[in-house]
Design an enzyme around this catalytic site. Structure first.
Site, short mmCIF file in Angstrom:
data_model
loop_
_atom_site.label_atom_id
_atom_site.label_comp_id
_atom_site.label_asym_id
_atom_site.label_seq_id
_atom_site.Cartn_x
_atom_site.Cartn_y
_atom_site.Cartn_z
N GLU A 1 3.33 13.03 0.34
CA GLU A 1 3.98 12.65 -0.91
C GLU A 1 3.35 13.38 -2.09
OE1 GLU A 1 5.49 8.12 0.22
OE2 GLU A 1 3.67 8.40 -0.95
N ALA B 1 0.83 -1.21 0.00
CA ALA B 1 0.00 0.00 0.00
C ALA B 1 0.86 1.26 0.00
CB ALA B 1 -0.92 0.00 1.22
N CYS C 1 -7.10 4.36 6.34
CA CYS C 1 -5.69 4.19 5.96
C CYS C 1 -4.72 4.73 7.02
CB CYS C 1 -5.43 4.88 4.62
SG CYS C 1 -3.72 4.79 4.08
N SER D 1 0.60 4.77 -3.57
CA SER D 1 1.11 6.14 -3.73
C SER D 1 1.69 6.37 -5.12
CB SER D 1 2.17 6.43 -2.66
OG SER D 1 1.58 6.48 -1.39
N GLU E 1 2.85 0.99 -3.95
CA GLU E 1 2.03 0.80 -5.16
C GLU E 1 0.90 1.81 -5.22
OE1 GLU E 1 1.97 -0.83 -7.95
OE2 GLU E 1 3.79 -1.99 -7.68
#
Length: 404
Positions: A362, A241, A353, A246, A244
């Site tokens: 990010e 998670a 999350c 992000s 991949e």
């Protein structure tokens, strides 16, 4: 709406998914269902029939209801879009009280101080990657130069994976998250490969613990707070998670801003819009190519006036709920001045999350870096020529060529 029961249905439910995935388009069938039948019956590619939730309010109700089990959805007969169900032992496949126990342990690695330290390094990495892209000259590939290195570097630092070993888990990643791009044998092999990678890493790191996630898992193992299966599979879930998802989201947001370039120009002209813009991108981008990982009803439950029987499978398409006109004004329009944006991009309920703050940071670092460096940035070719990865759970461009 009155309570209904599928036993009275004569015709079989429609096949799901509803059609091929096209870039970031959401199949119009989702909007139709959201308006007319927000909890509907569908036939899945694997495992038979399921309920599909497309309405925002019904989705939130479902996600907060403890009577829907993630653990039960690891059974082989579960209706699903992937060739294999999730394996038990992963946070995504846990129910309370195990879920709460494991989540409290791994949340230690996502403390605000850790995220703040990673955020500072994000800016440095974005600067160095864009330096290299600018020096090489156009066209540049935003996937290779930005969307891949940023989340990969951040997750290996958070996790404690030696950066030089990133290729070992990267080679399994696309296979691990496949829907139709790989066979179930290939997916199973990738899962086994990732589990072996994590076991070896735990063994190697026992004598050199620090403040990273691997050290947190090792400490919990040594204290008897987690089993080895829980540590390994939860680690894999976070590893996948964390890079991949992000990676895909950075690629998708960059694509959307440049495919509708007036959006990019808005941000160039007014950087105060960056925070709301990120939230609007999280709302509007249909990251998953199909519906969610499934859950199964532990008992009879009514959602949105529909009776879901014990043992039945439920999935949801988050992007449909986030375009529900009952919850969002003018939901199909991308608006950076949207005042209320309680989107479900990071989920809702106990499975919200863990890495939401890191993912937002990010996106801010990646898009902010592009705006600072390349105000004239644009796609190097037609929107229709951008290649997309096929047959994976998450949508993402294969490459994103740009010029400036």
């Amino acid at each position: 709406m009155t309570v209904t029961d599928t036993a009275t249905e004569k015709a079989g439910p429609p096949g799901y998914p509803f059609g091929p995935v096209v870039r970031l388009d959401l199949n119009p069938r989702y909007t139709e269902l959201c308006r007319a039948e927000p909890v509907s019956r569908v036939t899945m590619p694997y495992g038979g029939e399921a309920w599909l939730i497309t309405g925002y309010h019904e989705m939130k109700e479902f996600l907060a209801d403890p009577r829907f089990s993630s653990r039960a959805a690891t059974e082989p007969d579960t209706a699903r879009v992937t060739p294999l169900p999730l394996r038990p032992g992963n946070l995504l496949s846990m129910d309370p009280p195990d879920h709460g126990r494991v989540r409290r342990i791994v949340a230690h690695a996502f403390r605000p101080r850790i995220v703040a330290e990673l955020t500072a390094r994000m800016r440095e990495l974005v600067t160095s990657e864009l330096d290299a892209m600018e020096a090489a000259g156009p066209p540049g590939d935003l996937v290779a130069r930005l969307a891949v290195p940023l989340p990969v570097r951040m997750i290996v630092e958070l996790f404690g994976v030696p950066y030089e070993e990133r290729a070992e888990f990267r080679r399994y990643s696309d296979v691990f998250v496949a829907t139709s791009a790989h066979t179930k044998e290939e997916i199973d092999e990738a899962r086994d490969g990732l589990e072996e990678f994590l076991r070896k890493l735990i063994t190697l790191r026992r004598s050199t613990q620090s403040d990273d996630l691997i050290s947190v898992l090792i400490s919990a193992l040594d204290a008897g707070e987690m089993t080895e299966v829980e540590a390994v599979r939860t680690g894999i879930g976070i590893l996948m998670a964390g890079h991949e998802t992000s990676l895909s989201m950075i690629s998708n947001v960059a694509f959307l801003l440049l495919a509708q370039r007036d959006l990019y120009e808005q941000l160039c002209a007014d950087r105060s819009l960056m925070g709301p813009a990120i939230e609007e991108m999280l709302r509007i981008v249909p990251l998953r190519s199909t519906g969610s990982f499934p859950r199964r009803a532990a008992e009879d439950v009514e959602i949105g006036g529909v009776l879901i029987r014990a043992g039945e499978t439920v999935i949801f398409q988050r992007a449909a709920g986030d375009r529900d006109e009952r919850a969002f004004t003018d939901p199909e329009t991308i608006r950076f001045d949207r005042e209320r944006n309680a989107h479900l991009g990071f989920g809702h309920g106990i499975h919200y999350c863990l890495g939401a703050a890191l993912a937002r940071a990010e996106l801010q670092a990646a898009i902010g870096g592009l705006l600072d460096r390349f105000p004239t940035l644009r796609l190097a070719g037609p929107v229709a020529d951008v290649p997309w990865k096929p047959g994976l759970i998450a949508r993402a461009p294969e490459s994103l060529l740009v010029t400036w």
